[in-house]
Design an enzyme around this catalytic site. Structure first.
Site, PDB file in Angstrom:
ATOM      1  CE  LYS A  56     -57.827 -19.867 -25.109  1.00 19.62           C
ATOM      2  NZ  LYS A  56     -55.827 -19.351 -25.217  1.00 19.62           N
ATOM      3  CG  HIS A  71     -54.721 -27.551 -21.010  1.00 20.03           C
ATOM      4  ND1 HIS A  71     -55.100 -26.523 -20.083  1.00 20.03           N
ATOM      5  CD2 HIS A  71     -54.284 -26.125 -22.267  1.00 20.03           C
ATOM      6  CE1 HIS A  71     -55.537 -25.473 -20.012  1.00 20.03           C
ATOM      7  NE2 HIS A  71     -54.312 -25.017 -21.514  1.00 20.03           N
ATOM      8  CB  SER A  81     -62.884 -19.219 -25.540  1.00 21.06           C
ATOM      9  OG  SER A  81     -61.394 -18.801 -25.169  1.00 21.06           O
TER      10      SER A  81
HETATM   11  S1  PPS Z   1     -54.925 -21.785 -21.931  1.00 19.54           S
HETATM   12  O1  PPS Z   1     -54.537 -21.533 -23.872  1.00 19.54           O
HETATM   13  O2  PPS Z   1     -55.837 -22.613 -22.249  1.00 19.54           O
HETATM   14  O3  PPS Z   1     -53.554 -21.230 -21.307  1.00 19.54           O
HETATM   15  O4  PPS Z   1     -56.001 -20.212 -22.644  1.00 19.54           O
HETATM   16  P1  PPS Z   1     -56.859 -19.926 -20.686  1.00 19.54           P
HETATM   17  O5  PPS Z   1     -55.966 -18.987 -20.089  1.00 19.54           O
HETATM   18  O6  PPS Z   1     -57.248 -21.587 -20.208  1.00 19.54           O
HETATM   19  O7  PPS Z   1     -57.925 -18.981 -21.435  1.00 19.54           O
HETATM   20  C1  PPS Z   1     -58.062 -18.060 -22.017  1.00 19.54           C
HETATM   21  C2  PPS Z   1     -59.390 -17.394 -22.045  1.00 19.54           C
HETATM   22  O8  PPS Z   1     -59.556 -17.252 -20.933  1.00 19.54           O
HETATM   23  C3  PPS Z   1     -59.625 -15.354 -20.993  1.00 19.54           C
HETATM   24  N1  PPS Z   1     -58.921 -14.211 -19.684  1.00 19.54           N
HETATM   25  C4  PPS Z   1     -59.490 -13.998 -18.505  1.00 19.54           C
HETATM   26  N2  PPS Z   1     -61.107 -13.238 -19.058  1.00 19.54           N
HETATM   27  C5  PPS Z   1     -61.166 -13.024 -17.550  1.00 19.54           C
HETATM   28  N3  PPS Z   1     -60.703 -11.798 -16.732  1.00 19.54           N
HETATM   29  C6  PPS Z   1     -59.206 -12.610 -16.856  1.00 19.54           C
HETATM   30  N4  PPS Z   1     -58.307 -11.990 -16.235  1.00 19.54           N
HETATM   31  C7  PPS Z   1     -58.313 -12.945 -18.389  1.00 19.54           C
HETATM   32  N5  PPS Z   1     -57.088 -13.336 -18.945  1.00 19.54           N
HETATM   33  C8  PPS Z   1     -57.320 -14.597 -19.343  1.00 19.54           C
HETATM   34  C9  PPS Z   1     -58.724 -15.283 -22.388  1.00 19.54           C
HETATM   35  O9  PPS Z   1     -58.979 -13.775 -23.056  1.00 19.54           O
HETATM   36  C10 PPS Z   1     -58.999 -16.518 -23.039  1.00 19.54           C
HETATM   37  O10 PPS Z   1     -60.927 -16.606 -22.850  1.00 19.54           O
HETATM   38  P2  PPS Z   1     -62.374 -15.821 -24.520  1.00 19.54           P
HETATM   39  O11 PPS Z   1     -62.812 -15.782 -24.219  1.00 19.54           O
HETATM   40  O12 PPS Z   1     -60.800 -15.836 -25.320  1.00 19.54           O
HETATM   41  O13 PPS Z   1     -61.771 -14.018 -24.138  1.00 19.54           O
END
Ligand code: PPS
Length: 302
Positions: free
Chosen positions: A55, A115, A145
């Site tokens: 996340k 991860h 998150s």
């Molecule tokens: S995972 O399942 O571990 O692969 O998730 P990961 O992609 O690492 O994290 C998901 C969080 O990243 C946010 N996210 C973004 N934030 C800003 N801009 C963009 N383009 C973007 N894409 C994904 C996503 O909304 C999750 O964060 P939270 O705070 O839950 O919204």
């Protein structure tokens, strides 16, 4: 039980997965069951690895990297869902292939996802000198998150109540272990290996600047127009609507977006909506102890 049966069982009964430990780090049981194979994974010198604590901005970085590798061609990046474009090496996706099988079947050059904490990374990545992009996110937003993700994702344990999860996160009793050890471990590794260490908060504040850093790190040279296009296409609002990056193609029995969407808020400082004053004080005190002595710093509001 055969791995295949275990995958089907999860899907059919709509149960939460089991977990177990690998060298003290909590992991999905299916990952533990294939650990020897994961540990012996053979990386290739031209593999690029995107590494994060769960996340922290993995999907965002994956989309950026794909857009750069495809010279800003949006249609090419819509060729498949993000979890097919980038094998997740230690993951067994219920009802889908394992990340290892996907990686082994993929032609080079490959971009892979993990991860794993630094000490659990398969040694061949170090031996082959693979380039690695590590993305870190401030602990408070990362916690919030992850909590929401575990609520909506049957392929991870039920997070319990917010209060319980808060304590589990501080204790590192979540899959992939302690956030604190993860970010510090990779921070230390960056001085010895070809690692680009990025921060989610910088990507929010200066997306184009951070995209340019990634581009330079992976050895591409795109013009300003392409960089602007990538910045736009990888913004939260656009990625949230993109079925190839928002995980809506995962079966609803596994990810239930009505509980919490994968693309939830994508902001910095959302933790303020969840932490009580008492939790914040407890968190800060504990944080100081765990992060003492490191040069690594985060910002948790913009
Ligand atoms: S995972 O399942 O571990 O692969 O998730 P990961 O992609 O690492 O994290 C998901 C969080 O990243 C946010 N996210 C973004 N934030 C800003 N801009 C963009 N383009 C973007 N894409 C994904 C996503 O909304 C999750 O964060 P939270 O705070 O839950 O919204």
């Amino acid at each position: 039980m055969a791995l295949k049966d275990m995958k089907m069982l999860n899907l059919q009964r709509n149960e939460r997965i089991d977990v177990n430990y690998i060298k003290g780090i909590l992991q999905p049981a299916a990952t533990c069951a294939t650990w020897d194979e994961i540990w012996n994974f053979q990386a290739k010198p031209d593999d690029l690895l995107i590494s994060t604590y769960p996340k922290a901005g993995t999907t965002w970085t994956q989309e950026i990297v794909d857009m750069i590798q495809n010279d800003g061609d949006v249609e090419k990046c819509k060729r498949a869902p993000i979890y097919i474009r980038f094998p997740f090496i230690e993951w067994i996706i219920p009802s889908l292939d394992s990340g290892l099988d996907q990686a082994n079947a993929m032609p080079s050059p490959r971009t892979l996802k993990t991860h794993l904490p630094v000490q659990l990374l398969p040694p061949s990545f170090w031996e082959k000198g693979c380039k690695i992009i590590y993305v870190a996110r401030n602990a408070k937003d990362n916690l919030v998150s992850y909590y929401h993700f575990q609520k909506m994702n049957a392929a991870l344990p039920d997070p319990g109540t917010w209060e319980e999860y808060f304590e589990d996160f501080l204790d590192g009793k979540v899959c992939w272990g302690s956030w604190y050890d993860h970010v510090k471990g990779w921070w230390n590794a960056k001085d010895k290996y070809p690692i680009l260490y990025l921060f989610y908060e910088d990507m929010k504040k200066h997306p184009k600047r951070e995209i340019r850093k990634i581009m330079e790190f992976i050895g591409k040279n795109l013009d300003e127009e392409a960089l602007d296009k990538i910045t736009y296409h990888t913004s939260f609002d656009i990625m949230k609507k993109n079925p190839m990056s928002n995980y809506t193609s995962i079966p609803g029995e596994i990810m239930d977006h009505s509980v919490s969407p994968f693309m939830r808020k994508g902001s910095v400082g959302d933790w303020k909506n969840y932490f009580t004053v008492a939790q914040n004080e407890r968190f800060d005190e504990d944080y100081k102890k765990k992060m003492m002595g490191t040069t690594l710093t985060f910002c948790s509001s913009l």
